[in-house]
Design a protein around this motif. Structure first.
Motif, short mmCIF file in Angstrom:
data_model
loop_
_atom_site.label_atom_id
_atom_site.label_comp_id
_atom_site.label_asym_id
_atom_site.label_seq_id
_atom_site.Cartn_x
_atom_site.Cartn_y
_atom_site.Cartn_z
N TYR A 331 59.93 40.42 -84.39
CA TYR A 331 58.99 40.63 -85.48
C TYR A 331 58.93 42.11 -85.86
N MET A 332 58.86 42.98 -84.84
CA MET A 332 58.75 44.41 -85.11
C MET A 332 60.06 45.00 -85.62
N VAL A 333 61.17 44.69 -84.93
CA VAL A 333 62.43 45.34 -85.29
C VAL A 333 62.90 44.87 -86.66
N ILE A 344 58.85 53.31 -82.87
CA ILE A 344 57.82 54.04 -82.12
C ILE A 344 56.48 53.97 -82.85
N GLN A 345 56.50 54.19 -84.16
CA GLN A 345 55.27 54.14 -84.95
C GLN A 345 54.63 52.76 -84.90
N PHE A 346 55.44 51.72 -85.10
CA PHE A 346 54.91 50.36 -85.12
C PHE A 346 54.33 50.00 -83.75
N CYS A 347 55.07 50.30 -82.68
CA CYS A 347 54.58 50.01 -81.33
C CYS A 347 53.29 50.76 -81.02
N SER A 348 53.22 52.01 -81.43
CA SER A 348 52.02 52.82 -81.17
C SER A 348 50.81 52.25 -81.91
N GLU A 349 51.02 51.83 -83.15
CA GLU A 349 49.90 51.27 -83.92
C GLU A 349 49.46 49.92 -83.35
N ALA A 350 50.41 49.11 -82.91
CA ALA A 350 50.06 47.82 -82.31
C ALA A 350 49.32 48.03 -81.00
N ARG A 356 41.71 48.23 -79.07
CA ARG A 356 40.40 48.02 -79.69
C ARG A 356 39.89 46.58 -79.48
N GLY A 357 40.81 45.66 -79.21
CA GLY A 357 40.39 44.26 -79.15
C GLY A 357 40.46 43.62 -77.78
N THR A 358 41.06 44.34 -76.79
CA THR A 358 41.21 43.70 -75.49
C THR A 358 41.35 44.77 -74.41
N SER A 359 41.19 44.36 -73.18
CA SER A 359 41.38 45.28 -72.05
C SER A 359 42.44 44.72 -71.12
N ARG A 360 43.32 43.91 -71.66
CA ARG A 360 44.32 43.28 -70.81
C ARG A 360 45.72 43.45 -71.40
N LEU A 361 46.67 43.17 -70.55
CA LEU A 361 48.08 43.15 -70.96
C LEU A 361 48.63 41.75 -70.74
N PRO A 362 49.61 41.34 -71.53
CA PRO A 362 50.21 42.06 -72.66
C PRO A 362 49.31 42.09 -73.89
N VAL A 363 49.57 43.03 -74.79
CA VAL A 363 48.85 43.12 -76.05
C VAL A 363 49.07 41.84 -76.84
N PRO A 364 48.02 41.23 -77.35
CA PRO A 364 48.18 39.96 -78.08
C PRO A 364 49.06 40.11 -79.32
N TYR A 365 49.76 39.05 -79.65
CA TYR A 365 50.61 39.02 -80.84
C TYR A 365 49.79 39.30 -82.10
N SER A 366 48.54 38.89 -82.10
CA SER A 366 47.68 39.10 -83.27
C SER A 366 47.46 40.58 -83.54
N ALA A 367 47.48 41.42 -82.50
CA ALA A 367 47.32 42.87 -82.69
C ALA A 367 48.53 43.44 -83.42
N ILE A 368 49.71 42.89 -83.14
CA ILE A 368 50.92 43.33 -83.85
C ILE A 368 50.79 42.97 -85.33
N GLU A 369 50.37 41.75 -85.60
CA GLU A 369 50.24 41.30 -86.99
C GLU A 369 49.21 42.14 -87.74
N ARG A 370 48.11 42.48 -87.07
CA ARG A 370 47.07 43.29 -87.73
C ARG A 370 47.56 44.70 -88.06
N SER A 371 48.54 45.17 -87.31
CA SER A 371 49.05 46.53 -87.51
C SER A 371 50.05 46.63 -88.65
N GLU A 372 50.53 45.48 -89.11
CA GLU A 372 51.66 45.50 -90.03
C GLU A 372 51.34 46.15 -91.37
#
Length: 496
Positions: A331-333, A344-350, A356-372
């Motif tokens: 999705y990112m690449v 690097i920019q996309f990963c950093s923003e995600a 901001r939305g969680t304290s766990r790993l892995p970062v949810p897929y929804s966070a990637i979508e919100r960063s797009e």
């Protein structure tokens, strides 16, 4: 290999580094640097002209090269943007139409003079109290000609140019003018020192790096002559001795904006290294940064070192259930032009969105979508800005595709390009180039800049200029808006 589970605490300290290699080198760039084939060819000296788009990693190669050369005992001379000013050059030098004034040759001579002087000063400054092997002559020249006169690189370059200009355009008798110009073009002042310099270089290595030539670029007559002359000087100087290497990095769009470079590039193609990245190498880049960040903070060090690149990725970024661990990376690449700065920019923003939305790993897929959207909007503006001198107003051309379908057939795209060229669809600031474009020309511009991908064959695969260097666009029947731009242009996602 099984999955990698990391402590949630790493979320607070994970850092993909900065998009700028100049800032990243002090934060450990060398430790997570991807030693590509391109880097190896530059490091060996086989390639001395480094070419690539903005964010492709040219400065990272130069930063690591400089650090390793210094550690090996080499003298490293770095010419930075502060050492050249296109605006000052344009204001200082007479225009070519002021007389018979071929600027590229003048700039090549001035560059050779400047670099040779800087090399000799660097060697002399390193305590070269030599009485044999050429050292005495070089030390004496630097002391007598440049000891009290501490001109900066730009001032030294301009002073030599002004000497050429004064003879070329001054009221001097033709025969004398020819002799004086020949003396300056042949660098008579230092020419007899070159054998001595070769002797000194037998025991010492000097590396000269000229980077960020795009900073302040204004596409002026002097800017083009400045870079074209540097290209000629680099090739000439690198023939003096194996222990003297001049490296130049050029952005692709600067090269495309200087027609006089084409002939030189054809003659010296073997010296040019073009930077390309693949999905695999971008994954390696991110995985190295994940490992380094964890290692620096002491988290899960052993597990991270043993984990493969895919395991590192999926430990940080989640994928939708049932779609495999590669889905989030794909999705990112797919929303990059295969440039390190973009991933690097996309990963950093995600990552920031995930914090901001969680304290766990892995970062949810929804966070990637919100960063797009934010990422896409920035990239749209940045890509248009890259081509502002070749294609001013390109952003307003990009905007014409807002809310269009994700894919376009050739007839539809050609009609849209024709309407743009004849002004039926208004744009801003494009008067210098757009009216001269026929539809095929404009399609080429949009593909080269990255906005369009082309369906190269009937199997549904779309290719961008970042994936294939040459493509017969005239034979392509379908195009689509690259996914990197889709969110910011309000283009609906394609049906899966």
């Amino acid at each position: 290999m099984g999955g990698l589970t990391l402590s949630p605490k790493i979320l607070d300290v994970l850092d993909f580094g900065t998009p700028s290699a100049e800032r990243d080198i002090s934060r450990g760039l060398e430790k997570y640097f991807v030693e590509s084939d391109a880097y190896q060819r530059v490091r060996s000296g086989a390639k001395t002209i480094l070419m690539g788009n903005r964010g492709a990693g040219k400065s990272a190669i130069f930063q690591v090269l400089a650090k390793r050369e210094r550690e090996a005992g080499s003298h490293v001379i770095v010419l930075s943007p502060e050492d050249y000013s296109y605006e000052l050059l344009s204001a200082t030098m007479a225009a070519e139409d002021a007389g018979s004034w071929a600027k590229q040759g003048a700039y090549a001579a001035a560059w050779k003079y400047l670099i040779y002087v800087l090399v000799m000063k660097a060697l002399a400054r390193k305590g070269m109290r030599l009485t044999k092997g050429g050292g005495r002559e070089i030390h004496k020249y630097v002391r007598d000609m440049h000891g009290a006169q501490q001109l900066g690189p730009l001032s030294l370059l301009v002073s030599y140019l002004k000497r050429l200009e004064a003879i070329k355009l001054g009221p001097i008798e033709a025969g004398l003018r020819t002799r004086e110009l020949d003396r300056l073009y042949k660098l008579e002042e230092i020419h007899n020192l070159l054998p001595a310099l070769q002797n000194v270089l037998d025991g010492q290595r000097v590396v000269v790096l000229v980077d960020e030539l795009d900073r302040g670029w204004d596409s002026s007559e002097d800017a083009k002559a400045f870079v074209a002359g540097l290209f000629q000087a680099c090739v000439s100087i690198n023939g003096l001795h194996r222990n003297l290497r001049v490296y130049v990095s050029l952005r692709q769009e600067l090269y495309d904006d200087i027609p006089s470079l084409y002939d030189d590039a054809q003659k010296h193609r073997d010296l040019v290294e073009k930077i390309y990245w693949s999905e695999e190498s971008l994954l390696e880049l991110i995985a190295k940064r994940i490992r380094h960040s964890a290692h620096e903070k002491g988290f899960d060090v052993e597990a991270m070192e043993q984990a493969g690149d895919w395991a590192c990725w999926s430990a940080i970024f989640a994928s939708p259930p049932g779609r495999g661990r590669e889905a989030s990376f794909r999705y990112m690449v797919d929303r990059t032009l295969y440039r390190p700065r973009e991933i690097i920019q996309f990963c950093s923003e995600a990552l920031a969105n995930g914090r901001r939305g969680t304290s766990r790993l892995p970062v949810p897929y929804s966070a990637i979508e919100r960063s797009e959207y934010g990422y896409s909007a920035e990239r749209l503006k940045d890509i248009a800005a890259e081509y502002r001198f070749q294609y001013p107003g390109l952003l307003s051309v990009f905007e014409i595709f807002r809310s269009h379908p994700h894919t376009l057939d050739r007839d539809e795209l050609e009609m849209l390009c024709l309407e743009l060229a004849v002004g039926e669809i208004p744009t801003h600031g494009t008067e210098s180039w757009l009216p001269q474009c026929d539809p095929n020309d404009l399609i080429e511009v949009l593909w080269r800049s990255g906005l369009l991908s082309a369906q190269a064959n009937g199997n549904g695969t779309y290719l961008g200029s970042h994936q294939v260097q040459y493509l017969n666009l005239a034979a392509v029947k379908r195009f689509r808006i690259h996914d990197m731009f889709r969110a910011s242009l309000g283009i609906a996602a394609p049906e899966v």
